[in-house]
Motif scaffolding. Structure first.
Motif, PDB file in Angstrom:
ATOM      1  N   GLY A  89     -68.873 102.214-124.931  1.00 58.52           N
ATOM      2  CA  GLY A  89     -69.507 101.193-124.142  1.00 58.52           C
ATOM      3  C   GLY A  89     -68.724  99.920-123.965  1.00 58.52           C
ATOM      4  N   SER A  90     -67.413  99.936-124.174  1.00 57.85           N
ATOM      5  CA  SER A  90     -66.684  98.668-124.118  1.00 57.85           C
ATOM      6  C   SER A  90     -65.445  98.745-123.249  1.00 57.85           C
ATOM      7  CB  SER A  90     -66.276  98.253-125.539  1.00 57.85           C
ATOM      8  OG  SER A  90     -65.443  99.242-126.130  1.00 57.85           O
ATOM      9  N   GLY A  91     -65.411  99.639-122.296  1.00 54.71           N
ATOM     10  CA  GLY A  91     -64.191  99.850-121.549  1.00 54.71           C
ATOM     11  C   GLY A  91     -64.278  99.627-120.063  1.00 54.71           C
ATOM     12  N   ALA A  92     -64.453  98.372-119.609  1.00 54.87           N
ATOM     13  CA  ALA A  92     -64.405  98.106-118.176  1.00 54.87           C
ATOM     14  C   ALA A  92     -63.081  98.584-117.620  1.00 54.87           C
ATOM     15  CB  ALA A  92     -64.574  96.615-117.918  1.00 54.87           C
ATOM     16  N   GLY A  93     -63.130  99.317-116.520  1.00 52.86           N
ATOM     17  CA  GLY A  93     -61.910  99.822-115.902  1.00 52.86           C
ATOM     18  C   GLY A  93     -61.369 101.083-116.514  1.00 52.86           C
ATOM     19  N   TYR A  94     -62.145 101.662-117.428  1.00 53.98           N
ATOM     20  CA  TYR A  94     -61.658 102.831-118.163  1.00 53.98           C
ATOM     21  C   TYR A  94     -61.138 103.936-117.257  1.00 53.98           C
ATOM     22  CZ  TYR A  94     -61.408 106.850-121.085  1.00 53.98           C
ATOM     23  OH  TYR A  94     -60.930 107.954-121.718  1.00 53.98           O
ATOM     24  N   ASN A  95     -61.877 104.228-116.199  1.00 55.98           N
ATOM     25  CA  ASN A  95     -61.491 105.332-115.319  1.00 55.98           C
ATOM     26  C   ASN A  95     -60.258 105.020-114.488  1.00 55.98           C
ATOM     27  OD1 ASN A  95     -63.861 107.012-115.912  1.00 55.98           O
ATOM     28  ND2 ASN A  95     -64.974 105.349-114.933  1.00 55.98           N
ATOM     29  N   GLN A  96     -59.834 103.778-114.506  1.00 54.77           N
ATOM     30  CA  GLN A  96     -58.667 103.399-113.715  1.00 54.77           C
ATOM     31  C   GLN A  96     -57.367 103.614-114.489  1.00 54.77           C
ATOM     32  OE1 GLN A  96     -59.835 102.899-110.793  1.00 54.77           O
ATOM     33  NE2 GLN A  96     -61.938 102.622-111.546  1.00 54.77           N
ATOM     34  N   TYR A  97     -57.390 103.437-115.794  1.00 59.56           N
ATOM     35  CA  TYR A  97     -56.133 103.521-116.553  1.00 59.56           C
ATOM     36  C   TYR A  97     -55.987 104.777-117.396  1.00 59.56           C
ATOM     37  CZ  TYR A  97     -58.980 101.031-120.138  1.00 59.56           C
ATOM     38  OH  TYR A  97     -59.964 100.631-121.009  1.00 59.56           O
ATOM     39  N   ASN A  98     -57.025 105.579-117.505  1.00 58.81           N
ATOM     40  CA  ASN A  98     -56.945 106.809-118.294  1.00 58.81           C
ATOM     41  C   ASN A  98     -57.039 108.050-117.408  1.00 58.81           C
ATOM     42  OD1 ASN A  98     -56.607 106.329-121.145  1.00 58.81           O
ATOM     43  ND2 ASN A  98     -58.563 105.253-121.068  1.00 58.81           N
ATOM     44  N   GLN A  99     -56.655 109.185-118.000  1.00 58.87           N
ATOM     45  CA  GLN A  99     -56.794 110.457-117.304  1.00 58.87           C
ATOM     46  C   GLN A  99     -56.943 111.581-118.325  1.00 58.87           C
ATOM     47  OE1 GLN A  99     -58.135 112.018-114.974  1.00 58.87           O
ATOM     48  NE2 GLN A  99     -56.831 111.219-113.324  1.00 58.87           N
ATOM     49  N   GLN A 100     -57.680 112.621-117.919  1.00 60.44           N
ATOM     50  CA  GLN A 100     -57.947 113.774-118.768  1.00 60.44           C
ATOM     51  C   GLN A 100     -57.349 115.038-118.131  1.00 60.44           C
ATOM     52  OE1 GLN A 100     -59.792 110.576-118.909  1.00 60.44           O
ATOM     53  NE2 GLN A 100     -61.251 111.796-117.709  1.00 60.44           N
ATOM     54  N   LEU A 101     -57.475 116.158-118.812  1.00 54.78           N
ATOM     55  CA  LEU A 101     -57.023 117.435-118.242  1.00 54.78           C
ATOM     56  C   LEU A 101     -57.824 117.776-116.991  1.00 54.78           C
ATOM     57  CD1 LEU A 101     -56.512 119.763-121.360  1.00 54.78           C
ATOM     58  CD2 LEU A 101     -54.824 118.383-120.133  1.00 54.78           C
ATOM     59  N   MET A 102     -59.117 117.486-117.032  1.00 60.95           N
ATOM     60  CA  MET A 102     -60.013 117.716-115.900  1.00 60.95           C
ATOM     61  C   MET A 102     -60.650 116.384-115.535  1.00 60.95           C
ATOM     62  SD  MET A 102     -59.803 121.086-115.496  1.00 60.95           S
ATOM     63  CE  MET A 102     -61.217 121.495-114.447  1.00 60.95           C
ATOM     64  N   ALA A 103     -61.111 116.257-114.294  1.00 62.87           N
ATOM     65  CA  ALA A 103     -61.727 115.008-113.849  1.00 62.87           C
ATOM     66  C   ALA A 103     -62.759 115.301-112.770  1.00 62.87           C
ATOM     67  CB  ALA A 103     -60.664 114.045-113.325  1.00 62.87           C
ATOM     68  N   PHE A 104     -63.623 114.317-112.530  1.00 61.40           N
ATOM     69  CA  PHE A 104     -64.642 114.397-111.485  1.00 61.40           C
ATOM     70  C   PHE A 104     -64.166 113.556-110.300  1.00 61.40           C
ATOM     71  CE2 PHE A 104     -66.866 114.669-115.594  1.00 61.40           C
ATOM     72  CZ  PHE A 104     -67.475 115.905-115.468  1.00 61.40           C
ATOM     73  N   PRO A 105     -63.676 114.177-109.235  1.00 61.00           N
ATOM     74  CA  PRO A 105     -63.143 113.396-108.110  1.00 61.00           C
ATOM     75  C   PRO A 105     -64.218 112.523-107.468  1.00 61.00           C
ATOM     76  CG  PRO A 105     -63.396 115.718-107.501  1.00 61.00           C
ATOM     77  CD  PRO A 105     -63.636 115.628-108.977  1.00 61.00           C
ATOM     78  N   ASP A 106     -63.983 111.219-107.466  1.00 66.67           N
ATOM     79  CA  ASP A 106     -64.948 110.257-106.945  1.00 66.67           C
ATOM     80  C   ASP A 106     -66.331 110.433-107.566  1.00 66.67           C
ATOM     81  OD1 ASP A 106     -63.601 108.446-105.265  1.00 66.67           O
ATOM     82  OD2 ASP A 106     -63.416 109.994-103.716  1.00 66.67           O
ATOM     83  N   GLY A 107     -66.363 110.921-108.802  1.00 68.53           N
ATOM     84  CA  GLY A 107     -67.624 111.072-109.505  1.00 68.53           C
ATOM     85  C   GLY A 107     -68.419 112.303-109.128  1.00 68.53           C
ATOM     86  N   HIS A 108     -67.831 113.211-108.368  1.00 67.03           N
ATOM     87  CA  HIS A 108     -68.533 114.431-107.961  1.00 67.03           C
ATOM     88  C   HIS A 108     -68.188 115.587-108.899  1.00 67.03           C
ATOM     89  CE1 HIS A 108     -69.790 112.667-104.135  1.00 67.03           C
ATOM     90  NE2 HIS A 108     -68.576 112.163-104.035  1.00 67.03           N
ATOM     91  N   TYR A 109     -69.165 116.467-109.104  1.00 69.63           N
ATOM     92  CA  TYR A 109     -68.840 117.665-109.859  1.00 69.63           C
ATOM     93  C   TYR A 109     -68.962 118.890-108.970  1.00 69.63           C
ATOM     94  CZ  TYR A 109     -73.970 118.026-110.966  1.00 69.63           C
ATOM     95  OH  TYR A 109     -75.355 118.104-110.936  1.00 69.63           O
TER      96      TYR A 109
END
Length: 642
Positions: A89-109
């Protein structure tokens, strides 16, 4: 509505919508069931218009699009750490600087490959073999390889800094590993902290192939590893697990100690500047594997007050506003121009006469009150439940945008019991009249009053526990700073509870502080929300059946807690027999989920009050899509037209 979510607000906050097939990019596929249309179609609008000069995402069409510029964002709480395994709960901008093996493009699954290019799944459903991208560079210039995945996953499972071990070696997604009870207290039972160093079944087959073996098949594996706790950082960045001495000290890499932060990851933006407690600035990463972002930078300014955030946005000092205070939202000011799936976009008229773009999507989120059962007796918890009217809260606090909550699992993800049935139908019928109930306690539906306040029952349950005018219960309830929704819920309860011999003081704290105090067990009563990382009931209910109670916010079943052992055993036996045991079916799982929900009714560990709608507001000069149900959207293709 303004809201905060626990467990990992910075990681994933999901919304309602259906699951289609989760397609494997290699050999086999994982499949899931759907009970509402998927939201993936909403991601396909691109730059098309409806012929009226308005983009189909709800923003005004412009003749030219400029690259560059700084996107001005706001954070509702201080950034406390950049560590993905720790930053609840403390990571403003988290999705901008990190990346995983899989991701949800624009928040879609469903999730799609990000640092991976594809995967194969073994016939027994336990072993995933991921092929990795060979063109990824971390922010520090180092090359991404399979060794980085092994290191990052081991940290999640083994590091003393990890607050998310349940995501990787817990009861749902469980990567195979060995445990040694002597590694942590209590030494006579296994806990999440007992993973034997180096035993996690994540193997670098070669530089660009990773093999992950689960203890048992899990249908939401790809969803879970798309969550933020599974972000990949360079191998040996810090030395907090066995076998790594660390290139940097922990707080030098993840915080501002010395020359820090020296943090590096693989997202489209890199951490440029961080002023703790006030602002974090991200700059475009020119070597991002997906192409350099159009924006030059993103600045997140900490603004804890919801009303101040709204004012800054209205005055043009912020480009995007993620929700408004519940008291300030006017449903009559919304004009919906387009609906696709469960996503709606259009415009909103601010009080100063400015019209801005608006988007909304029902959230796979539950907002609730948490009770520390070491501090709050059952009679008091039940009095809270009798005093609460969820329908009144949804209508008058959340302005009709949320659904009254009677279960922890949101409607779209709720277990079903008939072919073709929606989760919402099973949810409503169970709450209203006890449909498919498994226990006597739930035979007639929600036992504390469906859509009503029952103060006489609240007083009666307190009197039966020897409370009264001369023996009142005093409690402090903690709500999130600047969140008018939670504040108003507690305020509405406060006056009602006085007549039931409960004197409640209401205090505020920043969201990150609440999470830290919840982990340490300092608070008695507090308001939180939880957003699903995957739309399966086990995502939430794994924390409510009484196993390892000392690790849970509620402490239900811990030594000295106000816990009814009969309820706990009912929940535990159902979970172990119908969910955790080998050879169980989806019908068995749904029975377990229903039973755990009913035992939460009986024990009142968590008292749900609303399933909110997620909202976004943005100015015309920002070209951004409304996010999908998972909400964790990167701004790598967002542009500013000014």
């Amino acid at each position: 509505m303004a809201r905060d979510t626990t467990r990992r607000r910075f990681l994933t906050v999901a919304g309602t919508g259906a699951l289609g097939a989760v397609a494997g990019c290699g050999g086999n596929n994982e499949t899931t069931t759907a009970d509402t249309p998927t939201d993936t179609e909403a991601a396909s609008s691109g730059d098309s218009t409806d012929g009226s000069g308005t983009d189909t995402d709800g923003s005004t069409s412009q003749e030219t699009t400029q690259s560059g510029g700084t996107l001005q964002m706001m954070a509702d709480g201080s950034v406390q750490t950049l560590d993905p395994i720790n930053a609840k709960g403390s990571g403003a901008g988290y999705n901008q600087y990190n990346q995983q093996l899989m991701a949800f493009p624009d928040g879609h699954y469903p999730p799609e490959p990000a640092l991976a290019t594809g995967y194969e799944l073994s016939e027994d459903g336990r072993t995933y073999t991921f092929t990795l991208r060979e063109d990824v560079t971390f922010h520090d210039g180092s090359e991404f390889t399979a060794a980085d995945v092994v290191y990052s996953y081991r940290r999640l499972a083994e590091s003393p800094n990890s607050r998310n071990k349940d995501d990787i070696v817990g009861e749902t997604l469980t990567i195979d590993h060995e445990k040694d009870p002597s590694l942590s207290e209590p030494t006579d039972e296994e806990t999440l902290a007992d993973v034997v160093p180096g035993s996690l079944a994540v193997e670098a087959v070669d530089d660009y192939t990773v093999e992950i073996t689960l203890a048992s098949p899990f249908e939401y594996t790809l969803f879970q590893i798309a969550g933020g706790a599974f972000a990949i950082i360079p191998e040996n960045s810090v030395g907090d697990i066995e076998g790594y001495d660390g290139e940097y000290a922990y707080n030098e890499f993840f915080s501002t100690q010395g020359d820090g932060p020296m943090f590096a990851a693989a997202g489209p933006f890199q951490v440029e500047d961080w002023e703790k407690g006030s602002q974090i600035t991200l700059s475009a990463f020119p070597d991002y594997y997906g192409g350099e972002p159009d924006l030059d930078a993103i600045t997140f300014t900490v603004v804890s007050s919801g009303n101040t955030r709204l004012q800054r946005f209205a005055n043009g000092n912020a480009d995007i506003l993620e929700s408004v205070p519940t008291a300030s939202f006017n449903p009559n000011n919304v004009s919906i121009d387009r609906e696709e799936g469960n996503q709606a976009t259009g415009s909103y008229d601010l009080d100063n006469g400015t019209t801005v773009n608006y988007g909304e999507i029902p959230a796979l989120t539950t907002e609730y009150i948490v009770f520390n059962t070491l501090k709050v007796p059952l009679a008091v918890r039940r009095a809270f439940a009798y005093a609460m009217n969820q329908h009144d809260i949804a209508q008058n606090v959340y302005k009709g945008t949320g659904k009254p909550a009677y279960h922890i699992v949101p409607p779209a993800a709720y277990p079903t019991f008939e072919e073709g049935q929606s989760g919402a139908d099973a949810y409503d019928r169970h709450a209203e009249n006890g449909y498919q109930s498994n226990t006597d306690f739930a035979a007639d539906g929600y036992p504390y009053g469906y859509g009503e306040t029952r103060l006489e029952d609240a007083r009666a349950v307190m009197e039966a526990a020897d409370y009264g005018q001369d023996n009142r219960f005093e409690v402090t309830a903690t709500t999130i700073t600047g969140n008018s929704g939670y504040q108003r819920v507690f305020t509405r309860l406060q006056s009602k509870l006085r007549s039931a011999y409960i004197d409640m003081e209401i205090v505020e704290a920043e969201f990150g502080t609440i999470i830290s105090k919840a982990i340490s067990g300092e608070m008695a009563v507090f308001g939180l929300g939880d957003g699903m990382e995957y739309p399966g009931p086990q995502n939430f209910l794994r924390f409510l059946h009484g196993q390892n109670p000392s690790n849970q916010f509620t402490r239900w079943g811990a030594e000295g807690s106000y816990a009814t052992e009969q309820y706990r055993q009912t929940a535990r036996e159902s979970w172990d027999t119908n969910y955790a045991a080998d050879g169980t079916t989806r019908a068995d799982h749904n029975e377990a989920f229903q039973t755990v929900e009913e035992m939460n009714w009986a024990s009142v560990q968590e008292l749900p009050f609303v399933h909110p709608v997620s909202q976004r507001f943005w100015h015309d000069d920002v070209d951004v899509e409304m996010y999908g149900v998972m909400e964790n959207q990167a701004f790598d293709d967002t542009t500013i037209q000014r």
